[in-house]
Design an enzyme around this catalytic site. Structure first.
Site: not given
Length: 501
Positions: A54, A57, A392
């Site tokens: 991540c 992270c 989207c």
């Protein structure tokens, strides 16, 4: 035969280095085996649930390590769980994204809602470790005042006297946001140079000491928190991901100075804006932003050119932008004139718009910002609009259905427009009574009406047709020969300018 021994030695040295690095870390590694035994006994501990791959992270890691070292001396522990190695443990704690941080008190978790930088983590956890209101004495007054950027202290003759109850309630409500203390210590009160009862706000920016200016004995929670919130925002400060929500939640428009932080004139331009910010701080929040790092945000607030510095006011509620022409030199006079015109309501917003399509050959009409009023607000037709974003996924899945809806009502194009608008690329004019916050958003405006009707049903073609039939009442005879005609053959169509057809 010496090479394998050399590789073994290098490998062993590397392992030793890693072991030393792990040993040097003040962040505790948690697993299913030790989670409860480590976490449950702690009055307060912060746990990060992370994944090694991540990016967020990885960005958090050095700050988390630094915060762990700083908080160690205060007896506050920081720990982490590798969710790749411990998926069941993470799932049991409701982890759905990375990193997820939770504050545990005697084993009971609450969501961590603080910053992701070292000093912010330290500040947040110190506040969590203290009671909502800490006792302040002459011995700890100076240290307490420097504990955080915003520190509120109530100096009282007695903890039973007003405004003690309102101050306590304010502290309970905002313990995650600010640091609160109270003192009945005569020596501390003398050192502060105040007469009780009094509330003082200490800040690490602008004027460092502010006295509650209203009758303090009748102060309410709403009045105290309003006063603190007003002073919690600097006259002008850099905005970033760490403090943006502070501004977004204030309810005030944002006055941006976009600036190249490497420019030799950076500080000079900030000082040009400062006197205007001081004068109009009660009306707008003034900020400066790294134009190089956040150039795309500049385009989002209608600064299309990479010309810095640039100044723009953004109404966050109405999502309207009021930029100064980027060819104009940013001076105190220019900024003041622009701000005063905005406050007076005489400034017109600049609307972002895609070019008007040269042709409209599809069954679904493409609306852009420049002609929104013409096509929608001033139309004598019903208009059913999909507000979408090109990125989207839900919008992409809806597209074939929306195209089919346009085809279905193609025969009734003199009475209803099935339309779409790419919301991030086109601003809605001030006349429109709503703003789009999620995608896709589907809204119907009936001919001659001012109100918009929200569509909140499922996204099947049948449900969309039923919605239009119910509200728009297109006459059946328009659909002669159409197998998917509306389901209301007995209705008539009327609008402001047409008789029944």
């Amino acid at each position: 035969m010496r090479i394998p021994h050399l590789l073994t030695a290098v490998f062993s040295l590397a392992l030793a280095s890693l072991a030393l690095a792990d040993a040097a870390s003040d962040v505790i590694d948690l697993s299913t085996a030790n989670f409860q035994s480590v976490v449950d006994p702690e009055k307060l501990i912060l746990v990060e649930f992370f994944a090694p791959w991540c990016g967020h992270c990885k960005a958090l890691a050095p700050h988390y390590e630094e915060a762990a070292t700083s908080l160690k001396e205060k007896g506050i522990k920081l720990a982490k769980v590798n969710c790749v190695d411990e998926p069941d443990l993470c799932q049991s704690h409701g982890v759905q994204g990375y990193p997820t941080l939770k504050v545990f008190r005697n084993g009971e978790p609450t969501e961590y809602t603080g910053p992701r930088k070292a000093d912010g983590i330290v500040s947040y956890m110190i506040k969590q470790s203290l009671p909502a209101v800490s006792e302040v004495t002459a011995a700890n007054l100076e240290e307490f005042k420097r504990h955080d950027k915003i520190v509120a202290v109530a100096y009282l003759s007695s903890t039973s006297d007003a405004p003690a109850a309102a101050f306590q309630a304010t502290a309970e409500k905002h313990r995650d946001d600010y640091l609160f203390g109270q003192s009945t210590d005569a020596a501390a009160i003398e050192a502060a140079g105040v007469s009780p009862p009094s509330i003082i706000l200490y800040r690490s920016f602008d004027d460092p000491v502010s006295v509650y200016p209203y009758p303090v004995t009748s102060a309410t929670v709403e009045e105290i928190e309003g006063w603190i919130k007003e002073l919690a925002i600097p006259v002008i400060d850099e905005v970033s991901a760490e403090n943006y929500m502070l501004y977004a939640q204030s309810g005030k428009p944002l006055a941006y100075l976009f600036i190249d932080p490497t420019s030799e004139l950076k500080d000079e331009y900030i000082e040009r804006v400062r006197p205007v910010a001081l004068e109009y701080k009660s009306k707008l929040n003034f900020i400066w932003i790294d134009a190089i790092k956040f150039g795309d945000h500049g385009k989002a607030v209608n600064l299309p050119e990479s010309i810095w510095p640039s100044f723009v006011i953004q109404d966050l509620t109405k999502q309207l932008k009021y930029p100064v022409d980027q060819k104009t030199e940013i001076t105190t006079a220019v900024v003041k004139t622009h701000v005063e015109a905005y406050i007076a309501g005489s400034l017109e917003p600049t609307l972002k718009s895609q070019p008007i399509p040269e042709t409209q050959d599809e069954a679904v009409y493409t609306i852009v910002g420049k002609e929104f009023d013409k096509i929608v607000s001033q139309s004598n037709k019903h208009v059913f609009v999909e507000f979408f974003a090109s990125w989207c996924g839900h919008c992409k899945r809806l597209k074939p259905t929306w195209d089919a809806l346009g085809e279905h009502y193609a025969a009734a194009k003199d009475h209803i427009i099935i339309a779409k608008m790419e919301a991030p690329e086109n601003d809605l004019p001030p006349s429109v009574p709503f703003r789009v916050g999620s995608f896709p958003t589907l809204k119907l405006k009936l001919a001659g009406a001012d109100d918009w009707i929200d569509y909140d049903g499922d996204r099947s073609l049948e449900s969309l047709i039923a919605f239009v039939d119910e509200h728009a009442k297109i006459p059946l005879k328009i659909f002669a020969g159409n197998e998917s005609a509306p389901s209301h053959p007995d209705v008539e169509f009327h609008d402001q300018t047409h008789d029944e057809l």
